[in-house]
Motif scaffolding. Structure first.
Motif, PDB file in Angstrom:
ATOM      1  N   ARG A   1       0.808  -0.926   0.179  1.00 56.99           N
ATOM      2  CA  ARG A   1       0.070   0.092   0.028  1.00 56.99           C
ATOM      3  C   ARG A   1       0.776   1.223  -0.020  1.00 56.99           C
ATOM      4  O   ARG A   1       1.791   1.449   0.768  1.00 56.99           O
ATOM      5  CB  ARG A   1      -0.877  -0.028   1.010  1.00 56.99           C
ATOM      6  CG  ARG A   1      -1.974  -0.930   1.233  1.00 56.99           C
ATOM      7  CD  ARG A   1      -3.189  -0.437   0.185  1.00 56.99           C
ATOM      8  NE  ARG A   1      -4.187  -1.566   0.156  1.00 56.99           N
ATOM      9  CZ  ARG A   1      -4.268  -2.497  -0.899  1.00 56.99           C
ATOM     10  NH1 ARG A   1      -3.481  -2.198  -1.745  1.00 56.99           N
ATOM     11  NH2 ARG A   1      -5.194  -3.265  -0.920  1.00 56.99           N
ATOM     12  N   ASP A   2       0.599   2.188  -0.939  1.00 60.81           N
ATOM     13  CA  ASP A   2       1.349   3.468  -0.905  1.00 60.81           C
ATOM     14  C   ASP A   2       0.890   4.340   0.392  1.00 60.81           C
ATOM     15  O   ASP A   2      -0.074   4.069   1.046  1.00 60.81           O
ATOM     16  CB  ASP A   2       1.082   4.295  -2.318  1.00 60.81           C
ATOM     17  CG  ASP A   2       1.445   3.661  -3.600  1.00 60.81           C
ATOM     18  OD1 ASP A   2       2.473   3.066  -3.435  1.00 60.81           O
ATOM     19  OD2 ASP A   2       0.872   3.897  -4.556  1.00 60.81           O
ATOM     20  N   VAL A   3       1.949   5.189   0.522  1.00 60.15           N
ATOM     21  CA  VAL A   3       1.604   6.090   1.747  1.00 60.15           C
ATOM     22  C   VAL A   3       1.900   7.397   1.348  1.00 60.15           C
ATOM     23  O   VAL A   3       2.577   7.654   0.243  1.00 60.15           O
ATOM     24  CB  VAL A   3       2.790   5.783   2.941  1.00 60.15           C
ATOM     25  CG1 VAL A   3       2.538   4.488   3.715  1.00 60.15           C
ATOM     26  CG2 VAL A   3       4.178   6.009   2.334  1.00 60.15           C
ATOM     27  N   GLN A   4       1.411   8.409   2.276  1.00 60.41           N
ATOM     28  CA  GLN A   4       1.311   9.890   1.871  1.00 60.41           C
ATOM     29  C   GLN A   4       1.598  10.626   3.077  1.00 60.41           C
ATOM     30  O   GLN A   4       1.458  10.087   4.132  1.00 60.41           O
ATOM     31  CB  GLN A   4       0.137  10.164   1.111  1.00 60.41           C
ATOM     32  CG  GLN A   4      -1.024  10.046   1.756  1.00 60.41           C
ATOM     33  CD  GLN A   4      -2.464  10.253   0.794  1.00 60.41           C
ATOM     34  OE1 GLN A   4      -2.695   9.281   0.033  1.00 60.41           O
ATOM     35  NE2 GLN A   4      -2.910  11.550   0.909  1.00 60.41           N
ATOM     36  N   PHE A   5       2.099  11.828   2.706  1.00 61.21           N
ATOM     37  CA  PHE A   5       2.397  12.919   3.955  1.00 61.21           C
ATOM     38  C   PHE A   5       1.302  13.762   4.312  1.00 61.21           C
ATOM     39  O   PHE A   5       0.629  14.009   3.595  1.00 61.21           O
ATOM     40  CB  PHE A   5       3.524  13.729   3.556  1.00 61.21           C
ATOM     41  CG  PHE A   5       4.139  14.243   4.705  1.00 61.21           C
ATOM     42  CD1 PHE A   5       5.013  13.805   5.294  1.00 61.21           C
ATOM     43  CD2 PHE A   5       3.799  15.595   4.972  1.00 61.21           C
ATOM     44  CE1 PHE A   5       5.683  14.584   6.578  1.00 61.21           C
ATOM     45  CE2 PHE A   5       4.381  16.500   6.022  1.00 61.21           C
ATOM     46  CZ  PHE A   5       5.349  15.743   6.709  1.00 61.21           C
ATOM     47  N   TYR A   6       1.047  13.739   5.671  1.00 55.93           N
ATOM     48  CA  TYR A   6      -0.276  14.656   6.173  1.00 55.93           C
ATOM     49  C   TYR A   6       0.605  15.514   7.126  1.00 55.93           C
ATOM     50  O   TYR A   6       0.881  15.481   8.294  1.00 55.93           O
ATOM     51  CB  TYR A   6      -1.057  13.550   6.940  1.00 55.93           C
ATOM     52  CG  TYR A   6      -1.754  12.428   5.956  1.00 55.93           C
ATOM     53  CD1 TYR A   6      -2.975  12.718   5.563  1.00 55.93           C
ATOM     54  CD2 TYR A   6      -1.366  11.257   5.918  1.00 55.93           C
ATOM     55  CE1 TYR A   6      -3.593  11.826   4.466  1.00 55.93           C
ATOM     56  CE2 TYR A   6      -1.986  10.462   5.096  1.00 55.93           C
ATOM     57  CZ  TYR A   6      -3.143  10.854   4.517  1.00 55.93           C
ATOM     58  OH  TYR A   6      -3.860   9.816   3.677  1.00 55.93           O
ATOM     59  N   GLU A   7       0.583  16.875   6.417  1.00 56.37           N
ATOM     60  CA  GLU A   7       1.325  17.885   7.327  1.00 56.37           C
ATOM     61  C   GLU A   7       0.085  18.613   8.301  1.00 56.37           C
ATOM     62  O   GLU A   7      -0.980  18.939   7.760  1.00 56.37           O
ATOM     63  CB  GLU A   7       1.740  18.841   6.625  1.00 56.37           C
ATOM     64  CG  GLU A   7       2.399  20.023   7.310  1.00 56.37           C
ATOM     65  CD  GLU A   7       3.165  21.188   6.313  1.00 56.37           C
ATOM     66  OE1 GLU A   7       3.917  21.930   6.710  1.00 56.37           O
ATOM     67  OE2 GLU A   7       3.199  20.885   4.954  1.00 56.37           O
ATOM     68  N   ARG A   8       0.321  18.486   9.493  1.00 59.79           N
ATOM     69  CA  ARG A   8      -0.619  19.080  10.506  1.00 59.79           C
ATOM     70  C   ARG A   8       0.090  20.091  11.246  1.00 59.79           C
ATOM     71  O   ARG A   8       0.656  21.009  10.667  1.00 59.79           O
ATOM     72  CB  ARG A   8      -1.251  17.986  11.291  1.00 59.79           C
ATOM     73  CG  ARG A   8      -2.052  17.049  10.462  1.00 59.79           C
ATOM     74  CD  ARG A   8      -3.062  16.150  11.205  1.00 59.79           C
ATOM     75  NE  ARG A   8      -3.694  15.174  10.357  1.00 59.79           N
ATOM     76  CZ  ARG A   8      -3.235  13.891  10.215  1.00 59.79           C
ATOM     77  NH1 ARG A   8      -2.110  13.507  10.522  1.00 59.79           N
ATOM     78  NH2 ARG A   8      -3.774  13.184   9.212  1.00 59.79           N
ATOM     79  N   LYS A   9       0.218  20.294  12.704  1.00 64.95           N
ATOM     80  CA  LYS A   9       0.606  21.051  13.557  1.00 64.95           C
ATOM     81  C   LYS A   9       1.954  20.832  14.261  1.00 64.95           C
ATOM     82  O   LYS A   9       2.170  21.659  15.104  1.00 64.95           O
ATOM     83  CB  LYS A   9      -0.613  21.683  14.423  1.00 64.95           C
ATOM     84  CG  LYS A   9      -1.660  22.186  13.444  1.00 64.95           C
ATOM     85  CD  LYS A   9      -2.620  22.837  14.165  1.00 64.95           C
ATOM     86  CE  LYS A   9      -3.803  23.754  13.377  1.00 64.95           C
ATOM     87  NZ  LYS A   9      -4.748  24.247  14.157  1.00 64.95           N
ATOM     88  N   THR A  10       2.437  19.825  14.042  1.00 65.16           N
ATOM     89  CA  THR A  10       3.727  19.509  15.009  1.00 65.16           C
ATOM     90  C   THR A  10       5.115  19.860  14.240  1.00 65.16           C
ATOM     91  O   THR A  10       6.272  19.175  14.752  1.00 65.16           O
ATOM     92  CB  THR A  10       3.548  18.084  15.569  1.00 65.16           C
ATOM     93  OG1 THR A  10       3.815  17.286  14.394  1.00 65.16           O
ATOM     94  CG2 THR A  10       2.353  17.873  16.433  1.00 65.16           C
ATOM     95  N   THR A  11       5.104  20.150  12.867  1.00 63.01           N
ATOM     96  CA  THR A  11       6.233  20.443  12.219  1.00 63.01           C
ATOM     97  C   THR A  11       6.057  21.689  11.957  1.00 63.01           C
ATOM     98  O   THR A  11       5.319  22.548  11.535  1.00 63.01           O
ATOM     99  CB  THR A  11       6.456  19.770  11.055  1.00 63.01           C
ATOM    100  OG1 THR A  11       5.319  19.732  10.447  1.00 63.01           O
ATOM    101  CG2 THR A  11       6.783  18.087  11.482  1.00 63.01           C
ATOM    102  N   ALA A  12       7.440  22.689  11.876  1.00 61.55           N
ATOM    103  CA  ALA A  12       7.488  24.199  11.375  1.00 61.55           C
ATOM    104  C   ALA A  12       8.917  24.253  10.910  1.00 61.55           C
ATOM    105  O   ALA A  12       9.781  23.490  10.932  1.00 61.55           O
ATOM    106  CB  ALA A  12       7.194  25.082  12.627  1.00 61.55           C
ATOM    107  N   LEU A  13       9.046  25.335   9.907  1.00 65.06           N
ATOM    108  CA  LEU A  13      10.229  25.956   9.522  1.00 65.06           C
ATOM    109  C   LEU A  13      11.170  26.208  10.584  1.00 65.06           C
ATOM    110  O   LEU A  13      11.062  26.647  11.466  1.00 65.06           O
ATOM    111  CB  LEU A  13      10.094  27.074   8.608  1.00 65.06           C
ATOM    112  CG  LEU A  13       9.533  26.892   7.186  1.00 65.06           C
ATOM    113  CD1 LEU A  13       9.206  28.328   6.788  1.00 65.06           C
ATOM    114  CD2 LEU A  13      10.596  26.274   6.114  1.00 65.06           C
TER     115      LEU A  13
END
Length: 335
Positions: free
Chosen positions: A322-334
């Protein structure tokens, strides 16, 4: 060898409850399930023989059995896919028996499973060696590998774990992080192993030095993870970002950092793997990598394919990733 009696005593429940958790988790309250599985993990319980967990007294020749052989209790594939497997098997009139293996008892567990004349086997998060795979193949017992790993397998379903580790690290690199740490479980779990390989690949592609002290391989109970957290905090160059091998590990690390007064993601970014329901909760909003399909559905697909082999003699080889994908939410930042 640790018995279910020992597990029951450690968890403060009856032996019947332990048996129900191991064989019919869908019939147990979540708090009871969590308590018993914590005891199983802490005592390193493993099933050495079938008879210990069969919760009925019917003649063995009348019992149709599917065995689940599990290599890692903390893998979300096990916790979320197993109820679907058990429910579907029960609808077909089969009992399911769970076995938890560790490196030192792997051969004994497989010997017990194969000597029981089971109708089918599902291997979950198991890193197989050639000897064990050959034993299973020679038994002619239908078997499905669910997020397990053996290069010569004919019937397997799983996630692209290498890609998951790669995407998690790549995102942090794009966010200008250079001091990136990995925290994951022991590498006898194929999911942890492959996710780490993907992580390292992304780091090396960008010519970032892979520092061993930032590659944390540990047990995944709270005490072990807290020790890992403290070791990372003791480094001269503390990580500015972490990839956790599972959402559950990521959530525990979030808690440690917040207790220390860190702001997430201003002070440190954290990415999990799994895209779990709890990680998506609005109070966490955990950035994660995972499949858009649920792990429960993955378990259901595995057991349906097993029954296609059992009931309809469909033995055509398949290896589904199964392919996976990225889910950007609020625990990462520049950075």
């Amino acid at each position: 060898m640790v018995s279910t009696t020992d597990v029951a005593k450690h968890a403060g429940v009856s032996q019947t409850t332990v048996s129900r958790v191991l064989n019919k988790p869908d019939q147990v309250r979540k708090d009871t399930y969590d308590k018993v599985m914590a005891a199983v993990n802490e005592l390193n319980y493993s099933l050495g023989g079938v008879e210990e967990t069969v919760p009925f007294t019917a003649n063995a020749n009348q019992v149709k059995i599917i065995h689940l052989v599990v290599g890692s209790l903390d893998d979300p594939i096990f916790t979320e896919a197993t109820p679907a497997i058990i429910n579907y098997a029960k609808q077909q009139g089969y009992e399911v028996i769970s076995h938890f293996i560790a490196k030192e008892n792997e051969s004994d567990v497989f010997d017990a499973v194969l000597s029981s004349k089971a109708q089918g086997i599902v291997l979950i998060s198991v890193l197989l060696n050639k000897e064990e795979y050959d034993k299973i193949s020679e038994s002619n017992t239908p078997v499905i590998l669910l997020n397990s790993n053996y290069s010569g397998s004919h019937h397997s379903i799983g996630l692209n774990d290498t890609e998951a580790g790669y995407l998690a690290a790549h995102h942090l690199i794009e966010m200008n992080h250079q001091e990136i740490a990995w925290v994951g479980g022991t590498l006898n779990n194929p999911s942890y192993n492959n996710r780490l390989l993907g992580f390292i690949q992304a780091i090396q592609e960008q010519k970032i030095k892979v520092r061993k002290k930032r590659l944390v391989v540990t047990e995944t109970d709270k005490n072990s993870l807290f020790k890992a957290f403290k070791n990372l905090q003791a480094l001269k160059k503390k990580p500015t970002a972490i990839v956790a091998a599972t959402d559950e590990i990521a959530i525990q690390l979030l808690d440690f950092y917040q207790q220390e007064g860190y702001q997430i993601p201003q002070d440190i970014s954290i990415v999990g793997i799994g895209n779990s329901e709890i990680g998506q909760h609005s109070s966490l909003n955990l950035t994660s990598v995972g499949t858009s399909d649920s792990l429960e559905n993955l378990g259901q697909e595995a057991v349906k394919r097993l029954f296609d082999m059992l009931l309809y003699n469909q033995d055509e080889a398949f290896n589904v990733t199964r392919d996976v994908q990225f889910y950007e939410r609020k625990t990462t930042a520049l950075r």
